[in-house]
Design an enzyme around this catalytic site. Structure first.
Site, PDB file in Angstrom:
ATOM      1  N   GLY A   1       0.922  -1.157  -0.118  1.00  0.00           N
ATOM      2  CA  GLY A   1      -0.011   0.026  -0.157  1.00  0.00           C
ATOM      3  C   GLY A   1       1.024   1.191   0.142  1.00  0.00           C
ATOM      4  CB  THR A   2       4.227   1.888   1.589  1.00  0.00           C
ATOM      5  OG1 THR A   2       3.488   1.757   3.030  1.00  0.00           O
ATOM      6  CG2 THR A   2       5.069   3.128   1.906  1.00  0.00           C
TER       7      THR A   2
ATOM      8  CD  GLN B   1      -6.749  -0.122   7.495  1.00  0.00           C
ATOM      9  OE1 GLN B   1      -7.777  -1.133   7.637  1.00  0.00           O
ATOM     10  NE2 GLN B   1      -5.597  -0.160   7.851  1.00  0.00           N
TER      11      GLN B   1
ATOM     12  CG  HIS C   1      -0.684  -6.490   4.832  1.00  0.00           C
ATOM     13  ND1 HIS C   1      -0.761  -6.197   6.144  1.00  0.00           N
ATOM     14  CD2 HIS C   1      -0.416  -5.529   3.979  1.00  0.00           C
ATOM     15  CE1 HIS C   1      -0.291  -5.143   6.277  1.00  0.00           C
ATOM     16  NE2 HIS C   1      -0.028  -4.560   4.995  1.00  0.00           N
TER      17      HIS C   1
ATOM     18  CB  CYS D   1       7.399   3.699  20.689  1.00  0.00           C
ATOM     19  SG  CYS D   1       6.046   2.750  22.004  1.00  0.00           S
TER      20      CYS D   1
END
Ligand code: PLP
Length: 407
Positions: free
Chosen positions: A73-74, A180, A202, A326
């Protein structure tokens, strides 16, 4: 009930057994290169064409040729935006939103540093866009508008048809990140004012490392990767054949099942929210609007850290996500929730539950058995909960800022 309760389907999904089965011959005996002239290769090429037709059907493309297979997708997002800039070198303006996935957000920040002008559209507290802001942003210099169909963290759906009509009336190419949305919502690009649309396999029960970019016929598209002639010169590189076949099979299954699945999954998601809001004092749903993906729930627990909740959930065999990653050991609040101006007390304590085809009501009830005591325990430990409101508030950041959403 399964040992592991998986509520992280927006990050990735389990590959369906039927999909694995369809792929195996292409990892074993059918190893020919689809570009080869001989029949051993060309028969593989024919199977890629079938997969292309299956993906085209999932998104209602008029012609399978409009579907280009990519590596993710990127990559699709990059190819779409870069492709539009390359094709219109005189134009230096991009319009996007503050709540995009890093695949678009990071690219647009990079392009901004390279001298492009980017309009970052904001959202309101429900996560909705202001279309007047979009109207005002479009200029003769705008090369592309890139807006996601559905948000990966909150599930909030944007009105793609309305946005597309506005963008098309100005003659500007419109790219939609539908990573999505695909397999969860009905998509029919041939009836929509959408020029480019990104998919990732995926997210709908196919393997990782394969995606597709829809490019409407007639749109001038310049590939950003240069090399061989695969994918009609639009995406060079020898095809990831087995993964493409798997994506095609998963697209076929998704098309047949998504309507029924969505109804069932939405009921489970709603049950989860009802139970948790009741059993966990100091909880709220972020982006609880009508127009939301059926599977996604983003719940904040006041004064808590989402990551601490995840660790304790994981000990109970429950996999969820914070929706924000993070950075170098320090947790950054989600750029999506910041754009929605979620108050500081609620910002760090977000947990995303993203349901899928394999979840059951028993699993929802199990989470509701385990989570309230986790929340209570953490609230007992939280010094934030004992501070006065002024001390509790952390400074809000503005703009797109740093980011790192998962899935
Ligand atoms: N766009 C959205 C909305 C996503 O949720 C994701 C992945 O989570 C991507 C793009 C990137 O897709 P991929 O993981 O295939 O690179």
């Amino acid at each position: 009930m399964a040992d592991e309760i998986y509520f992280d389907n927006n990050a990735t999904t389990r590959v369906l057994p039927e999909v694995v089965e369809a792929m195996v011959p292409f990892l074993t005996e059918l190893y020919g290169n689809p570009s080869s002239i001989h029949r051993f290769g060309s028969q593989v090429g024919e199977r890629i064409s079938e997969a292309r037709a299956q993906v085209a059907a999932l998104i209602g493309a008029g012609d399978p040729v409009e579907v280009i297979f990519t590596g993710s997708g990127t990559e699709g997002d990059n190819a779409a935006i870069r492709g539009m800039l390359e094709a219109q070198p005189g134009k230096r303006h991009i319009v996007t939103t503050q709540v995009e996935h890093p695949a678009v957000l990071g690219l647009c920040q990079h392009l901004e540093r390279k001298g492009y002008r980017v309009t970052w559209m904001g959202v309101n507290e429900d996560g909705a866009l202001d279309l007047d802001e979009l109207r005002a942003a479009l200029t003769d210099d705008t090369a592309v508008v890139s807006i996601m169909w559905a948000n990966n963290e909150t599930g909030v759906i944007f009105p793609i048809e309305q946005i597309g009509a506005m963008v098309r009336s100005k003659g500007i190419p419109f790219h939609v990140d539908a990573v999505q949305a695909a397999g969860k919502l009905s998509i029919c690009v041939k009836d929509l004012p959408v020029d480019l649309l990104t998919l990732s396999a995926h997210k709908f029960y196919a393997p990782k490392g394969v995606g597709a970019l829809y490019v409407r016929r007639g749109i001038t598209f310049s590939p950003f990767m240069i090399g061989g002639h695969q994918e009609r010169n639009r995406r060079p590189g020898t095809e990831n054949v087995a993964a493409i076949i798997g994506m095609g099979k998963a697209a076929e299954i998704a098309l047949a099942r998504f309507a029924d699945d969505s109804v069932r999954i939405a009921k489970l998601r709603d049950l989860l929210e009802t139970l948790l809001l009741e059993s966990c004092p100091g909880s709220r749903v972020n982006g609880r609007v009508q127009n939301r993906l059926p599977n996604t729930s983003n719940i904040s627990f006041r004064y808590l850290e989402g990551e601490s909740i995840l660790v304790l959930l994981d000990q109970q065999g429950i996999c969820a996500s914070t929706g924000s990653a993070c950075t170098a050991g320090s947790s950054e609040p989600s750029h999506v929730l910041r754009a929605m101006k979620v108050p500081a007390d609620w910002l760090q304590g977000a947990v995303r539950f993203s349901l899928g085809r394999f979840n059951t009501e028993e699993e929802i009830r199990y989470v509701n058995e385990k989570l309230p005591s986790i929340v209570q325990r953490l609230q007992g430990l939280s010094s934030l909960g004992k501070l006065g409101p002024q001390q509790r508030s952390k400074p809000e950041r503005s703009g797109a800022g740093t980011f790192g959403a998962r899935g």
